[in-house]
Design a protein around this motif. Structure first.
Motif, mmCIF file in Angstrom:
data_model
loop_
_atom_site.group_PDB
_atom_site.id
_atom_site.type_symbol
_atom_site.label_atom_id
_atom_site.label_comp_id
_atom_site.label_asym_id
_atom_site.label_seq_id
_atom_site.Cartn_x
_atom_site.Cartn_y
_atom_site.Cartn_z
ATOM 1 N N SER A 37 0.868 -1.316 -0.066
ATOM 2 C CA SER A 37 -0.002 -0.121 -0.055
ATOM 3 C C SER A 37 1.005 1.163 -0.095
ATOM 4 O O SER A 37 0.590 2.264 -0.899
ATOM 5 C CB SER A 37 -1.009 -0.115 1.236
ATOM 6 O OG SER A 37 -1.282 1.161 1.560
ATOM 7 N N GLN A 38 1.983 1.253 0.817
ATOM 8 C CA GLN A 38 2.951 2.331 0.890
ATOM 9 C C GLN A 38 3.632 2.593 -0.420
ATOM 10 O O GLN A 38 3.796 3.784 -0.938
ATOM 11 C CB GLN A 38 3.898 2.080 1.865
ATOM 12 C CG GLN A 38 3.131 2.451 3.305
ATOM 13 C CD GLN A 38 2.822 3.843 3.542
ATOM 14 O OE1 GLN A 38 1.591 3.863 3.446
ATOM 15 N NE2 GLN A 38 3.910 4.850 3.904
ATOM 16 N N ILE A 39 3.918 1.694 -1.113
ATOM 17 C CA ILE A 39 4.817 1.546 -2.581
ATOM 18 C C ILE A 39 3.514 2.313 -3.390
ATOM 19 O O ILE A 39 4.085 3.120 -4.215
ATOM 20 C CB ILE A 39 5.076 0.221 -2.995
ATOM 21 C CG1 ILE A 39 6.241 0.066 -2.134
ATOM 22 C CG2 ILE A 39 5.483 0.348 -4.177
ATOM 23 C CD1 ILE A 39 6.674 -1.460 -2.218
ATOM 24 N N ILE A 40 2.430 1.671 -3.514
ATOM 25 C CA ILE A 40 1.398 2.193 -4.475
ATOM 26 C C ILE A 40 1.068 3.655 -4.335
ATOM 27 O O ILE A 40 1.057 4.391 -5.146
ATOM 28 C CB ILE A 40 0.185 1.443 -4.405
ATOM 29 C CG1 ILE A 40 0.354 -0.103 -5.045
ATOM 30 C CG2 ILE A 40 -1.000 1.881 -5.114
ATOM 31 C CD1 ILE A 40 -0.732 -0.880 -4.703
ATOM 32 N N LEU A 45 1.731 9.321 -5.214
ATOM 33 C CA LEU A 45 2.306 10.860 -4.741
ATOM 34 C C LEU A 45 3.607 11.560 -5.782
ATOM 35 O O LEU A 45 3.678 12.734 -5.801
ATOM 36 C CB LEU A 45 2.772 10.731 -3.334
ATOM 37 C CG LEU A 45 1.555 10.708 -2.395
ATOM 38 C CD1 LEU A 45 2.204 10.201 -0.893
ATOM 39 C CD2 LEU A 45 0.568 11.890 -2.590
ATOM 40 N N ALA A 46 4.472 10.520 -6.226
ATOM 41 C CA ALA A 46 5.559 11.136 -6.734
ATOM 42 C C ALA A 46 5.285 11.545 -8.193
ATOM 43 O O ALA A 46 5.930 12.359 -8.693
ATOM 44 C CB ALA A 46 6.553 9.776 -6.803
ATOM 45 N N MET A 47 4.032 11.220 -8.665
ATOM 46 C CA MET A 47 3.912 11.732 -9.907
ATOM 47 C C MET A 47 3.379 13.175 -9.964
ATOM 48 O O MET A 47 3.261 14.128 -11.137
ATOM 49 C CB MET A 47 2.408 10.974 -10.410
ATOM 50 C CG MET A 47 2.489 9.637 -10.662
ATOM 51 S SD MET A 47 1.211 8.684 -11.219
ATOM 52 C CE MET A 47 1.866 7.166 -11.623
ATOM 53 N N HIS A 48 3.069 13.874 -8.618
ATOM 54 C CA HIS A 48 2.825 15.130 -8.611
ATOM 55 C C HIS A 48 3.696 15.838 -7.774
ATOM 56 O O HIS A 48 3.565 16.969 -7.264
ATOM 57 C CB HIS A 48 1.309 15.297 -7.716
ATOM 58 C CG HIS A 48 0.142 14.766 -8.555
ATOM 59 N ND1 HIS A 48 -0.297 15.461 -9.374
ATOM 60 C CD2 HIS A 48 -0.483 13.515 -8.301
ATOM 61 C CE1 HIS A 48 -1.229 14.432 -9.987
ATOM 62 N NE2 HIS A 48 -1.263 13.510 -9.133
ATOM 63 N N TYR A 49 4.881 15.488 -7.473
ATOM 64 C CA TYR A 49 6.014 15.810 -6.552
ATOM 65 C C TYR A 49 6.915 16.832 -7.554
ATOM 66 O O TYR A 49 7.385 16.083 -8.501
ATOM 67 C CB TYR A 49 6.456 15.009 -5.701
ATOM 68 C CG TYR A 49 7.989 15.442 -4.752
ATOM 69 C CD1 TYR A 49 7.495 16.245 -3.714
ATOM 70 C CD2 TYR A 49 9.086 15.238 -5.137
ATOM 71 C CE1 TYR A 49 8.553 16.698 -2.891
ATOM 72 C CE2 TYR A 49 9.833 15.932 -4.279
ATOM 73 C CZ TYR A 49 9.753 16.511 -3.240
ATOM 74 O OH TYR A 49 10.753 16.943 -2.406
ATOM 75 N N VAL A 50 7.674 17.696 -7.234
ATOM 76 C CA VAL A 50 8.729 18.359 -7.666
ATOM 77 C C VAL A 50 9.779 18.482 -6.695
ATOM 78 O O VAL A 50 9.646 18.914 -5.872
ATOM 79 C CB VAL A 50 8.374 19.590 -8.268
ATOM 80 C CG1 VAL A 50 9.314 20.449 -8.874
ATOM 81 C CG2 VAL A 50 6.973 19.840 -9.096
ATOM 82 N N GLY A 51 10.906 17.695 -7.256
ATOM 83 C CA GLY A 51 12.028 17.724 -6.323
ATOM 84 C C GLY A 51 13.031 18.850 -6.528
ATOM 85 O O GLY A 51 14.405 18.330 -6.547
ATOM 86 N N TYR A 75 -2.794 11.532 2.939
ATOM 87 C CA TYR A 75 -2.939 11.103 4.404
ATOM 88 C C TYR A 75 -2.857 9.914 4.479
ATOM 89 O O TYR A 75 -2.571 9.172 5.303
ATOM 90 C CB TYR A 75 -4.246 11.847 5.030
ATOM 91 C CG TYR A 75 -4.029 13.190 5.348
ATOM 92 C CD1 TYR A 75 -2.818 13.919 5.815
ATOM 93 C CD2 TYR A 75 -5.125 14.229 4.970
ATOM 94 C CE1 TYR A 75 -2.828 15.231 6.147
ATOM 95 C CE2 TYR A 75 -4.967 15.469 5.095
ATOM 96 C CZ TYR A 75 -3.512 15.938 5.953
ATOM 97 O OH TYR A 75 -3.498 17.484 6.149
ATOM 98 N N ALA A 76 -3.510 9.252 3.411
ATOM 99 C CA ALA A 76 -3.496 7.677 3.295
ATOM 100 C C ALA A 76 -1.853 7.171 3.668
ATOM 101 O O ALA A 76 -1.583 6.301 4.053
ATOM 102 C CB ALA A 76 -3.993 7.037 2.167
ATOM 103 N N HIS A 77 -0.967 7.798 2.942
ATOM 104 C CA HIS A 77 0.354 7.495 2.829
ATOM 105 C C HIS A 77 1.047 7.828 4.138
ATOM 106 O O HIS A 77 1.911 6.922 4.566
ATOM 107 C CB HIS A 77 1.099 8.210 1.765
ATOM 108 C CG HIS A 77 2.415 7.726 1.265
ATOM 109 N ND1 HIS A 77 2.768 6.431 0.891
ATOM 110 C CD2 HIS A 77 3.614 8.525 1.843
ATOM 111 C CE1 HIS A 77 4.233 6.721 0.867
ATOM 112 N NE2 HIS A 77 4.631 7.716 1.407
ATOM 113 N N ALA A 78 0.672 9.029 4.736
ATOM 114 C CA ALA A 78 1.074 9.522 5.883
ATOM 115 C C ALA A 78 0.728 8.299 7.097
ATOM 116 O O ALA A 78 1.798 8.015 7.945
ATOM 117 C CB ALA A 78 1.089 10.667 6.218
ATOM 118 N N ASN A 79 -0.622 8.086 7.167
ATOM 119 C CA ASN A 79 -0.957 7.454 8.164
ATOM 120 C C ASN A 79 -0.871 5.741 8.065
ATOM 121 O O ASN A 79 -0.362 4.829 8.997
ATOM 122 C CB ASN A 79 -2.565 7.407 8.244
ATOM 123 C CG ASN A 79 -3.054 8.603 8.897
ATOM 124 O OD1 ASN A 79 -2.466 9.251 9.702
ATOM 125 N ND2 ASN A 79 -4.040 9.269 8.262
#
Length: 150
Positions: A37-40, A45-51, A75-79
């Motif tokens: 679940s965390q990987i998915i 999330l990485a698709m919308h992140y600018v590094g 929040y699903a990823h954080a929790n």
């Protein structure tokens, strides 16, 4: 019973199990499910992140405000990260309780400790990625942690 039916019978119906088998043995599999679940959610999330230092926080704000279900995803990823640590710690405690690291399984236990250390490092990197105020102070505090004598 012959052939495939015998194999199914031996592995599904008459499978040898330890006497102390309990629900505590499910936490390793549950850790794997939460990791998936965390990987998915992490990939989504990485698709919308600018590094970039100047744009990282704004990309998180964009995710929260403009992306459909972006807030739920974040929040699903954080929790999920917190749940992952809880499940892994229960898994470790079960291993300690049943002495799972004793001979002849020391290598398995050492591998698990290495995976735990990689998991902690990955969680810290994930905590720093948004580069907000909490991330900044997390990075600022990290060098002082190694100065503390335990």
């Amino acid at each position: 019973k012959l052939g495939p039916l015998k194999v199914l019978n031996n592995h599904l119906a008459v499978y040898p199990t330890p006497m102390n088998l309990s629900y505590a043995y499910n936490f390793g599999s549950l850790a794997g499910i939460v990791l998936a679940s965390q990987i998915i959610t992490g990939i989504l999330l990485a698709m919308h992140y600018v590094g970039h230092v100047d744009l990282a926080f704004n990309s998180v704000v964009h995710l929260m405000n403009d992306v459909p279900s972006g807030m739920i995803l974040r929040y699903a990823h954080a929790n999920g990260a917190s749940l992952f640590f809880i499940v892994v710690y229960i898994h470790i405690l079960r291993g300690v309780y049943y002495s799972s690291g004793n001979q002849p399984r020391e290598a398995v236990w050492i591998t698990g400790v290495v995976i735990l250390l990689v998991m902690v490092l990955t969680a810290f990197i994930g905590y720093v990625l948004p580069w907000g105020q909490m991330s900044f102070w997390g990075v600022k505090l990290c060098p002082t942690c190694k100065k503390i004598k335990i």
